[in-house]
Every structure is written in C-alpha cells, then in structure tokens.
Design a protein around this motif. Structure first.
Motif, PDB file in Angstrom:
ATOM      1  N   GLU A  10       0.800  -1.171  -0.032  1.00  0.00           N
ATOM      2  CA  GLU A  10      -0.030  -0.071  -0.108  1.00  0.00           C
ATOM      3  C   GLU A  10       0.970   1.140  -0.027  1.00  0.00           C
ATOM      4  N   GLN A  11       1.960   1.187   0.895  1.00  0.00           N
ATOM      5  CA  GLN A  11       2.893   2.514   1.041  1.00  0.00           C
ATOM      6  C   GLN A  11       3.825   2.392  -0.284  1.00  0.00           C
ATOM      7  N   ILE A  12       4.196   1.428  -0.962  1.00  0.00           N
ATOM      8  CA  ILE A  12       4.771   1.737  -2.275  1.00  0.00           C
ATOM      9  C   ILE A  12       3.865   2.064  -3.194  1.00  0.00           C
ATOM     10  N   GLN A  13       2.617   1.819  -3.462  1.00  0.00           N
ATOM     11  CA  GLN A  13       1.726   2.459  -4.458  1.00  0.00           C
ATOM     12  C   GLN A  13       1.470   4.046  -4.148  1.00  0.00           C
ATOM     13  N   ILE A  14       1.328   4.306  -2.993  1.00  0.00           N
ATOM     14  CA  ILE A  14       1.145   5.761  -2.525  1.00  0.00           C
ATOM     15  C   ILE A  14       2.294   6.450  -3.154  1.00  0.00           C
ATOM     16  N   LYS A  15       3.525   6.016  -2.776  1.00  0.00           N
ATOM     17  CA  LYS A  15       4.872   6.786  -2.996  1.00  0.00           C
ATOM     18  C   LYS A  15       4.949   6.638  -4.535  1.00  0.00           C
TER      19      LYS A  15
END
Length: 318
Positions: free
Chosen positions: A307-312
């Motif tokens: 999820e965080q990788i996609q946000i970044k």
C-alpha cells in the motif's frame, strides 16, 4: 562434498563470492551496534566459525538431509555472486551442483528482517526505514540484480530488533533456504519425464516434504544442536518466500512491466500448490496454530508495504 569437478571450477571462475572477499567492516559495525543496544542474538563462537567458513552451517544441514533421507548422489553446494537472483541445479553427468546466488540469499534475509522489524516497531522512523529498504530490495536487488542498500546506518538501525525477533528472522531464512536446496535437489534426482511447469511443482512438493521432516525431526530432538532452526511455527515459511516474488511482480507492474509465466508456475500458483499439500504432508501432531498466526502477521505487513509503495509511486516519491 569436496569440490573436485571441472563444473565446480568453471562456476568459481565465472562468478566471485562476496562472502569470501567482502569487507569485514559492515559486519563489525552491525555486531558493535547490536552490543550497544543490548541485543544478544549472536553467539560469538558461531560468528567466528562463520568468518572461518561462511558455509559451515549450509554444509551441516545438507549433510543431515542427505543422511536422513538416504540420498546417495555426489553433490557440491556453491553460493556465489552471479547476479541472477536464482538457485539452480546443474549436472554434467559426472558432477552435480546445487548453486545459489548470494544475491538471492541476501535478499531473502533482508526481506525477512524488514517484515519482522516493521511488525515489531511501527514508529514513524522505523516505518520509513522499512519502506525504503523494501524499495531497495525490489528495485536494486529484484530489478537490477545488485546487492546494495540506501543507507548502511539505516539498515542496521532497522535490523536492531529484539533478540527473539532476530532469531525468528534468521530461522525463517534457514527454513526457506532448506526448502530451496531440496527443491533444486529434486531436479537432480528426478528421473520422470514431465513438463517444465509440472516439474517445478513436483520440486516444491519434494522440498516441502523434506522441510516438514526436518521440523518433525527437531520436534523429536533428532537434529544436531547447531542446526536446530526448524521450528513448527515456520511450517509455512515457503509461503513467506513466495510473498517476496509476489511483491516484486506488483512492483514491476506498477512500472508497466508485463509479467508472464509460461513454463514456470507463478508465485501465487506455487503458494496454492503448497497449501494443497497440507493434508498429506502436515501431520496432526504438529502445532500449526502459531504458524498460522505468524503467517497472517507476515501477510499483513506485506500488504502494508504494498500500500505504501503504491502511494509513493502515485506521489512520485521514487
């Protein structure tokens, strides 16, 4: 398992070994910092044995697997820095080798440390360290096939987890390493004709069966003390290994790469296959409750990183 064949010499000529030639400074920094943080996860005697022979534990595990399963082939084990992110079995008719890329070994261990560190400490500082290290594992190691880190200091701080969590990360590494070795061993001993796809699944079956036997042998106190890393709660560790490859596929697709598996099962298919082995491979005497809970925590952390990788990526932070 002495290296005597031309095949072994060829591989040693083609590929270096980072473990044998790398600078001791990073290792010394790690142990010094762990001592300052009062993390007592490393027996100095074992560390010295590793320095003298980086593969002493691998050799002991392979010897036990061969002797306990009555395996008679003459095989060498090699771990070199080939930058191919894989393990392989090779035979020239006279000599047999199971070869593991040091890049794969480094990535597996760093991945497990990242997941368990995040599960243990979700403070903003460690959260950011774990995400950055995960991106390096996917981009530098997974895509570019190079060993490296965004920051040695940050990596060491991320790995400063409590002793029991450090042991968990190391034991997860060793159980998946054993699964990989036995998977490759199947390719050497298999005499049946089958498709490449089916042979991969059969190799996973063989690797998982031997892993369960190792876990049961430890439960029954049959394993030598120095290789007692096969705990019941890690019976799902091959599923954890496949999570790295699923995450790598997710990362590549974010950047527009098309992921195609033609003659090889996908990580999801391999996970499903292993899950389907439970009824026949996992005996009722095994305590699976803790292992199931551990896998759920592991999967939750992978989802959080995803999820965080996609946000970044959407915010163009890397």
């Amino acid at each position: 398992m002495k290296s005597k064949g031309s095949l072994v010499n060829l591989y040693k000529t083609l590929f270096p070994s980072r473990e044998l030639v790398s600078n001791r400074e990073p290792m010394d920094d790690f142990f010094k910092y762990a001592k300052e943080k009062k993390i007592d996860a490393f027996d100095r005697k074992i560390v010295d044995m590793y320095i003298n022979d980086p593969h002493f534990l691998e050799k002991k595990i392979i010897h036990y697997i061969f002797s306990s399963n009555n395996i008679k082939i003459d095989m060498d084990y090699l771990a070199l820095y080939s930058q191919q992110m894989n393990a392989a079995s090779i035979s020239d008719g006279e000599n047999a080798i199971v070869f593991v890329d040091e890049l794969l070994e480094y990535t597996m261990l760093s991945f497990y440390l990242t997941i368990y560190s995040l599960a243990n400490d979700r403070s903003p500082e460690n959260f950011e360290r774990c995400i950055k290290n995960c991106i390096v594992l996917l981009d530098l190691q997974g895509n570019k096939h190079e060993i490296g880190t965004h920051s040695r200091k940050s990596l060491i701080e991320m790995a400063m987890i409590p002793t029991n969590i450090m042991h968990l990360a190391m034991d997860t590494y060793w159980t998946t390493w054993a699964f990989i070795i036995c998977h490759e061993l199947f390719h050497l001993i298999n005499k049946k004709t089958m498709s490449a796809y089916q042979e991969e699944l059969e190799a996973d079956t063989y690797g998982y069966q031997i892993l369960i036997h190792l876990i049961l042998d430890q439960k029954e106190e049959k394993l030598p003390e120095e290789i007692q890393v096969f705990y019941e709660y890690l019976y799902l560790s091959p599923i954890m290994l496949m999570e790295y490859y699923r995450l790598l596929d997710f990362y590549r697709e974010l950047y527009g790469q098309r992921i195609i598996y033609e003659n090889h099962p996908s990580p999801e298919e391999r996970q499903e296959h292993i899950f389907n082995l439970f009824e026949n491979c996992v005996p009722d005497c095994m305590d699976t409750k803790t292992g199931n809970e551990l896998l759920n925590i592991f999967l939750d952390m992978v989802d959080l990183l995803k999820e965080q990788i996609q946000i970044k990526k959407e915010r163009k932070k890397f």
